[in-house]
Structures are given as structure tokens and as C-alpha cells.
Design a protein around this motif. Structure first.
Motif, PDB file in Angstrom:
ATOM      1  N   LEU A  32      56.612  46.013  79.111  1.00  0.00           N
ATOM      2  CA  LEU A  32      57.610  47.009  78.742  1.00  0.00           C
ATOM      3  C   LEU A  32      58.499  46.521  77.595  1.00  0.00           C
ATOM      4  O   LEU A  32      58.805  47.276  76.675  1.00  0.00           O
ATOM      5  CB  LEU A  32      58.470  47.382  79.948  1.00  0.00           C
ATOM      6  N   VAL A  33      58.894  45.267  77.653  1.00  0.00           N
ATOM      7  CA  VAL A  33      59.776  44.714  76.626  1.00  0.00           C
ATOM      8  C   VAL A  33      59.030  44.526  75.296  1.00  0.00           C
ATOM      9  O   VAL A  33      59.589  44.755  74.227  1.00  0.00           O
ATOM     10  CB  VAL A  33      60.382  43.376  77.112  1.00  0.00           C
ATOM     11  N   GLY A  34      57.763  44.154  75.362  1.00  0.00           N
ATOM     12  CA  GLY A  34      57.027  43.853  74.139  1.00  0.00           C
ATOM     13  C   GLY A  34      56.016  44.890  73.713  1.00  0.00           C
ATOM     14  O   GLY A  34      55.216  44.652  72.807  1.00  0.00           O
ATOM     15  N   ARG A  35      56.028  46.068  74.318  1.00  0.00           N
ATOM     16  CA  ARG A  35      54.972  47.049  74.042  1.00  0.00           C
ATOM     17  C   ARG A  35      54.923  47.499  72.592  1.00  0.00           C
ATOM     18  O   ARG A  35      53.860  47.835  72.088  1.00  0.00           O
ATOM     19  CB  ARG A  35      55.066  48.240  74.982  1.00  0.00           C
ATOM     20  N   ALA A  36      56.036  47.499  71.888  1.00  0.00           N
ATOM     21  CA  ALA A  36      56.016  47.919  70.476  1.00  0.00           C
ATOM     22  C   ALA A  36      55.221  46.943  69.621  1.00  0.00           C
ATOM     23  O   ALA A  36      54.709  47.318  68.560  1.00  0.00           O
ATOM     24  CB  ALA A  36      57.438  48.051  69.947  1.00  0.00           C
ATOM     25  N   ASP A  37      55.077  45.707  70.077  1.00  0.00           N
ATOM     26  CA  ASP A  37      54.318  44.699  69.333  1.00  0.00           C
ATOM     27  C   ASP A  37      52.825  44.732  69.672  1.00  0.00           C
ATOM     28  O   ASP A  37      52.036  44.054  69.018  1.00  0.00           O
ATOM     29  CB  ASP A  37      54.872  43.303  69.629  1.00  0.00           C
ATOM     30  N   GLU A  38      52.458  45.475  70.714  1.00  0.00           N
ATOM     31  CA  GLU A  38      51.055  45.592  71.113  1.00  0.00           C
ATOM     32  C   GLU A  38      50.406  46.757  70.386  1.00  0.00           C
ATOM     33  O   GLU A  38      51.082  47.561  69.752  1.00  0.00           O
ATOM     34  CB  GLU A  38      50.964  45.823  72.632  1.00  0.00           C
ATOM     35  N   LYS A  39      49.102  46.862  70.496  1.00  0.00           N
ATOM     36  CA  LYS A  39      48.394  48.001  69.926  1.00  0.00           C
ATOM     37  C   LYS A  39      48.600  49.219  70.828  1.00  0.00           C
ATOM     38  O   LYS A  39      48.646  49.090  72.048  1.00  0.00           O
ATOM     39  CB  LYS A  39      46.902  47.703  69.806  1.00  0.00           C
ATOM     40  N   ALA A  40      48.674  50.401  70.224  1.00  0.00           N
ATOM     41  CA  ALA A  40      48.824  51.630  71.005  1.00  0.00           C
ATOM     42  C   ALA A  40      47.529  51.952  71.751  1.00  0.00           C
ATOM     43  O   ALA A  40      47.555  52.460  72.870  1.00  0.00           O
ATOM     44  CB  ALA A  40      49.220  52.792  70.101  1.00  0.00           C
ATOM     45  N   ILE A  41      46.405  51.672  71.130  1.00  0.00           N
ATOM     46  CA  ILE A  41      45.093  51.899  71.746  1.00  0.00           C
ATOM     47  C   ILE A  41      44.197  50.728  71.375  1.00  0.00           C
ATOM     48  O   ILE A  41      44.152  50.316  70.217  1.00  0.00           O
ATOM     49  CB  ILE A  41      44.436  53.202  71.253  1.00  0.00           C
ATOM     50  N   GLU A  42      43.505  50.209  72.346  1.00  0.00           N
ATOM     51  CA  GLU A  42      42.539  49.147  72.093  1.00  0.00           C
ATOM     52  C   GLU A  42      41.345  49.391  73.008  1.00  0.00           C
ATOM     53  O   GLU A  42      41.510  49.598  74.212  1.00  0.00           O
ATOM     54  CB  GLU A  42      43.166  47.781  72.379  1.00  0.00           C
ATOM     55  N   VAL A  43      40.173  49.384  72.445  1.00  0.00           N
ATOM     56  CA  VAL A  43      38.961  49.601  73.235  1.00  0.00           C
ATOM     57  C   VAL A  43      38.001  48.434  73.026  1.00  0.00           C
ATOM     58  O   VAL A  43      38.140  47.660  72.092  1.00  0.00           O
ATOM     59  CB  VAL A  43      38.258  50.935  72.866  1.00  0.00           C
ATOM     60  N   THR A  44      37.043  48.354  73.897  1.00  0.00           N
ATOM     61  CA  THR A  44      36.006  47.336  73.802  1.00  0.00           C
ATOM     62  C   THR A  44      34.698  47.954  74.247  1.00  0.00           C
ATOM     63  O   THR A  44      34.664  49.061  74.790  1.00  0.00           O
ATOM     64  CB  THR A  44      36.357  46.112  74.672  1.00  0.00           C
ATOM     65  N   ASP A  45      33.624  47.249  74.012  1.00  0.00           N
ATOM     66  CA  ASP A  45      32.335  47.746  74.494  1.00  0.00           C
ATOM     67  C   ASP A  45      32.079  47.204  75.900  1.00  0.00           C
ATOM     68  O   ASP A  45      32.622  46.181  76.307  1.00  0.00           O
ATOM     69  CB  ASP A  45      31.212  47.338  73.533  1.00  0.00           C
ATOM     70  N   ARG A  46      31.267  47.926  76.623  1.00  0.00           N
ATOM     71  CA  ARG A  46      31.016  47.595  78.022  1.00  0.00           C
ATOM     72  C   ARG A  46      30.417  46.197  78.191  1.00  0.00           C
ATOM     73  O   ARG A  46      30.859  45.422  79.039  1.00  0.00           O
ATOM     74  CB  ARG A  46      30.077  48.641  78.620  1.00  0.00           C
ATOM     75  N   ALA A  47      29.434  45.855  77.371  1.00  0.00           N
ATOM     76  CA  ALA A  47      28.745  44.571  77.532  1.00  0.00           C
ATOM     77  C   ALA A  47      29.692  43.387  77.371  1.00  0.00           C
ATOM     78  O   ALA A  47      29.620  42.420  78.132  1.00  0.00           O
ATOM     79  CB  ALA A  47      27.586  44.480  76.542  1.00  0.00           C
ATOM     80  N   SER A  48      30.581  43.460  76.401  1.00  0.00           N
ATOM     81  CA  SER A  48      31.514  42.346  76.174  1.00  0.00           C
ATOM     82  C   SER A  48      32.433  42.136  77.366  1.00  0.00           C
ATOM     83  O   SER A  48      32.669  41.005  77.797  1.00  0.00           O
ATOM     84  CB  SER A  48      32.359  42.607  74.928  1.00  0.00           C
ATOM     85  N   LEU A  49      32.965  43.234  77.884  1.00  0.00           N
ATOM     86  CA  LEU A  49      33.884  43.103  79.007  1.00  0.00           C
ATOM     87  C   LEU A  49      33.141  42.718  80.288  1.00  0.00           C
ATOM     88  O   LEU A  49      33.632  41.896  81.069  1.00  0.00           O
ATOM     89  CB  LEU A  49      34.669  44.402  79.212  1.00  0.00           C
ATOM     90  N   GLU A  50      31.959  43.264  80.477  1.00  0.00           N
ATOM     91  CA  GLU A  50      31.181  42.879  81.668  1.00  0.00           C
ATOM     92  C   GLU A  50      30.822  41.402  81.641  1.00  0.00           C
ATOM     93  O   GLU A  50      30.746  40.763  82.687  1.00  0.00           O
ATOM     94  CB  GLU A  50      29.918  43.734  81.793  1.00  0.00           C
ATOM     95  N   ALA A  51      30.605  40.848  80.458  1.00  0.00           N
ATOM     96  CA  ALA A  51      30.311  39.423  80.354  1.00  0.00           C
ATOM     97  C   ALA A  51      31.490  38.575  80.851  1.00  0.00           C
ATOM     98  O   ALA A  51      31.300  37.475  81.373  1.00  0.00           O
ATOM     99  CB  ALA A  51      29.968  39.063  78.917  1.00  0.00           C
TER     100      ALA A  51
END
Length: 136
Positions: A32-51
Motif C-alpha cells: 500500500l505504501v509503495g504501490r505507486a513505485d510498482e507497475k500497474a499491470i504485470e503479466v507473465t507466461d504460464r510456463a515461466s511461473l509454473e517452473a
């Protein structure tokens, strides 16, 4: 001298429940405090995250703090952050800290307002708030 409390039904000792709860609170507040410094949207592909998080079905418990750290680093960032100041698409719900606390309480106490017997206290609270909203 007070007797130590028994572990919860999933076998997690009180000290571990407290440590994980505090860690989770810190995660949410840091977000909550640092959300402005994060990306608004970030996605990844299924294979990378499943790994990172997949593999065979765990047959034994693992370290909950490590699992929470993995979620924080690799899973939670990979989404739309509707509470981000530069996010202007779908807004599923407000992200006020008071709402987060209410959700934690409702979940932690397994509260329901679906029936009077199931939750007269929560049902009355819901009715009072609805009456307040009607008066606005």
C-alpha cells in the motif's frame, strides 16, 4: 501460569501463526505504501511461473514462510493492481486499508451473514450499514 494453547486444526503452532500473520500484514502495508513505485499491470507466461511454483503434488508440508516469500516475489506482482494510482481499467473493489482489515476479520472469524442462526451479529452489522447508506 497459563497453559500453552493447542495448535490449530492444520497443525500450525501459535508462534508460527503469529509470525506468518505479522509477515502478511507487513507485506500488505509495504504494498500500500509503495504501490505507486510498482507497475500497474504485470503479466507473465504460464510456463515461466509454473517452473517457479509448480512441480509434483507435495506429499509433506513445506515451510510456510518460504511459500509466502515466493508468492510475494513471483505471484502477487503478476496481476492488474486496481489500487495503483495509474490504473484506470476495471476496479473490482476499493483498496482502503479499513476494507482490508474488515476482510481479514471476516475471514479470520469465518463470519457469515447468510442466516440469523449463522451470524446474527454480522447480519445486524450489515443491516445497520445498509440503513446508514440509505440515509445518505
Amino acid at each position: 501460569m497459563t497453559q500453552p494453547r493447542a495448535a490449530d486444526t492444520l497443525g500450525m503452532p501459535e508462534a508460527e501463526m503469529r509470525a506468518l500473520g505479522h509477515q502478511m500484514v507487513e507485506m500488505v502495508i509495504d504494498h500500500l505504501v509503495g504501490r505507486a513505485d510498482e507497475k500497474a499491470i504485470e503479466v507473465t507466461d504460464r510456463a515461466s511461473l509454473e517452473a517457479l511454483i509448480g512441480g509434483p503434488v507435495p506429499l509433506e508440508p513445506s515451510d510456510a514462510a518460504s511459500a509466502l516469500a515466493t508468492l510475494r516475489a513471483h505471484v502477487i506482482p503478476k496481476q492488474q493492481h486496481g489500487d495503483h494510482p495509474r490504473y484506470f481499467a476495471r476496479v473490482p473493489s476499493p483498496a482502503a486499508f479499513t476494507g482490508i482489515l474488515g476482510d481479514w476479520l471476516a475471514t479470520g472469524f469465518n463470519s457469515i451473514a447468510a442466516s440469523w442462526i449463522g451470524g446474527s451479529g454480522t447480519a445486524v452489522t450489515e443491516l445497520v450499514v445498509i440503513d446508514w447508506l440509505r440515509q445518505c
